[in-house]
Design a protein around this motif. Structure first.
Motif, PDB file in Angstrom:
ATOM      1  N   PHE A  39     -84.782  55.016 -18.367  1.00  0.00           N
ATOM      2  CA  PHE A  39     -83.844  55.889 -18.443  1.00  0.00           C
ATOM      3  C   PHE A  39     -84.591  57.306 -17.823  1.00  0.00           C
ATOM      4  N   LYS A  40     -85.213  57.446 -16.624  1.00  0.00           N
ATOM      5  CA  LYS A  40     -85.581  59.048 -15.707  1.00  0.00           C
ATOM      6  C   LYS A  40     -84.233  58.668 -14.800  1.00  0.00           C
ATOM      7  N   CYS A  41     -83.505  57.960 -14.412  1.00  0.00           N
ATOM      8  CA  CYS A  41     -81.923  58.034 -14.299  1.00  0.00           C
ATOM      9  C   CYS A  41     -81.310  58.331 -15.564  1.00  0.00           C
ATOM     10  N   GLU A  42     -80.858  59.537 -15.291  1.00  0.00           N
ATOM     11  CA  GLU A  42     -80.095  60.031 -16.242  1.00  0.00           C
ATOM     12  C   GLU A  42     -79.331  60.116 -16.303  1.00  0.00           C
TER      13      GLU A  42
ATOM     14  N   ASN B 206     -77.379  58.481 -19.447  1.00  0.00           N
ATOM     15  CA  ASN B 206     -76.658  59.255 -20.375  1.00  0.00           C
ATOM     16  C   ASN B 206     -75.272  58.715 -20.076  1.00  0.00           C
ATOM     17  N   VAL B 207     -74.879  57.298 -19.382  1.00  0.00           N
ATOM     18  CA  VAL B 207     -74.175  56.566 -19.595  1.00  0.00           C
ATOM     19  C   VAL B 207     -74.070  55.434 -20.555  1.00  0.00           C
ATOM     20  N   LEU B 208     -75.189  55.138 -21.270  1.00  0.00           N
ATOM     21  CA  LEU B 208     -75.551  53.704 -21.890  1.00  0.00           C
ATOM     22  C   LEU B 208     -75.859  54.535 -23.204  1.00  0.00           C
ATOM     23  N   ILE B 209     -75.511  56.310 -23.539  1.00  0.00           N
ATOM     24  CA  ILE B 209     -75.437  56.797 -24.720  1.00  0.00           C
ATOM     25  C   ILE B 209     -74.083  57.168 -24.700  1.00  0.00           C
TER      26      ILE B 209
ATOM     27  N   GLU C 161     -72.667  49.483 -14.633  1.00  0.00           N
ATOM     28  CA  GLU C 161     -72.867  48.689 -15.365  1.00  0.00           C
ATOM     29  C   GLU C 161     -73.930  47.812 -15.803  1.00  0.00           C
ATOM     30  N   GLU C 162     -75.002  47.385 -15.910  1.00  0.00           N
ATOM     31  CA  GLU C 162     -76.641  47.911 -16.574  1.00  0.00           C
ATOM     32  C   GLU C 162     -76.491  48.330 -17.324  1.00  0.00           C
ATOM     33  N   ALA C 163     -76.448  49.866 -17.440  1.00  0.00           N
ATOM     34  CA  ALA C 163     -76.346  50.228 -18.353  1.00  0.00           C
ATOM     35  C   ALA C 163     -75.352  49.341 -19.301  1.00  0.00           C
ATOM     36  N   GLU C 164     -73.995  49.636 -18.942  1.00  0.00           N
ATOM     37  CA  GLU C 164     -73.353  48.663 -20.291  1.00  0.00           C
ATOM     38  C   GLU C 164     -73.855  47.029 -21.095  1.00  0.00           C
ATOM     39  N   GLU C 165     -74.968  47.008 -20.054  1.00  0.00           N
ATOM     40  CA  GLU C 165     -75.444  45.201 -20.667  1.00  0.00           C
ATOM     41  C   GLU C 165     -76.287  46.248 -21.372  1.00  0.00           C
ATOM     42  N   ALA C 166     -77.515  47.332 -21.383  1.00  0.00           N
ATOM     43  CA  ALA C 166     -78.120  47.743 -22.270  1.00  0.00           C
ATOM     44  C   ALA C 166     -77.389  47.654 -23.638  1.00  0.00           C
ATOM     45  N   ALA C 167     -76.383  48.326 -23.492  1.00  0.00           N
ATOM     46  CA  ALA C 167     -75.198  49.219 -24.638  1.00  0.00           C
ATOM     47  C   ALA C 167     -75.057  47.291 -25.825  1.00  0.00           C
TER      48      ALA C 167
ATOM     49  N   ILE D  48     -85.131  53.870 -29.424  1.00  0.00           N
ATOM     50  CA  ILE D  48     -85.915  55.211 -29.088  1.00  0.00           C
ATOM     51  C   ILE D  48     -85.988  54.071 -27.555  1.00  0.00           C
ATOM     52  N   PHE D  49     -85.921  55.899 -26.687  1.00  0.00           N
ATOM     53  CA  PHE D  49     -85.728  54.457 -24.988  1.00  0.00           C
ATOM     54  C   PHE D  49     -87.080  54.382 -24.594  1.00  0.00           C
ATOM     55  N   VAL D  50     -87.420  53.641 -24.254  1.00  0.00           N
ATOM     56  CA  VAL D  50     -88.582  52.893 -23.641  1.00  0.00           C
ATOM     57  C   VAL D  50     -88.839  53.198 -21.361  1.00  0.00           C
TER      58      VAL D  50
END
Length: 170
Positions: A146-149, A154-157, A114-120, A140-142
């Motif tokens: 993002f260490k939680c791949e 990967n969900v965000l990508i 859900e937080e990856a969706e928010e980032a998207a 660019i990811f900072v």
């Protein structure tokens, strides 16, 4: 476009016309979706909901207590409210949430997805403002989240690949 997902979150971009746009980055009260702080806070709330019986059981009830070297769930209240407020101590729990997701904990996986969706949504907003929807652009990811791949990066990508066919991930 640069997306930051660390203790806090932020997104900023510049297009070929030197126009710039941003979204999020308004700190923990107004807008910090897609951040380590938000992941950690949601995890703490999930533990308390599970403890009360208002939410589903979660491995976070064990892993967070162990990580913080507490004796029981109720000790979280003292931990959370002692000393000055610290976003950093709450955001540090994002690593534990990622580990617990890797153990198959549905609550942890849901929080991260859900937080990856928010980032998207944040990236999509900046891309729309800059009129980059049908153009090639770099993202660019900072930040430590993002260490939680598997459950965040990967969900965000995957979400962004569906929205932007010419996006380049850096």
């Amino acid at each position: 476009i640069i997306i930051i997902a660390g203790t806090g979150s932020n997104c900023f971009g510049i297009n070929e016309k030197s126009e710039h746009a941003g979204a999020s980055g308004w700190d923990y009260i107004l807008a910090d979706e897609g951040s380590g702080y938000r992941v950690g806070l949601r995890a703490l709330k999930a533990v308390m909901r599970a403890y009360d019986g208002r939410g589903e059981e979660t491995l976070l009830s064990h892993t967070i207590i162990e990580e913080l070297k507490l004796k029981e769930v109720l000790d979280l209240t003292g931990w959370a409210y002692e000393g000055p407020f610290s976003k950093a101590k709450i955001s540090a729990l994002a690593k534990t949430v990622c580990i617990t997701a890797g153990m198959g904990d549905r609550t942890s996986i849901n929080i991260l997805e859900e937080e990856a969706e928010e980032a998207a949504i944040t990236v999509s907003t900046v891309a729309r403002k800059l009129k980059l929807e049908n153009k090639s652009f770099d993202l660019i990811f900072v930040g430590g989240l993002f260490k939680c791949e598997k459950y965040f990066k990967n969900v965000l990508i995957e979400k962004l690949k569906k929205r932007f066919l010419q996006i380049n991930f850096i």
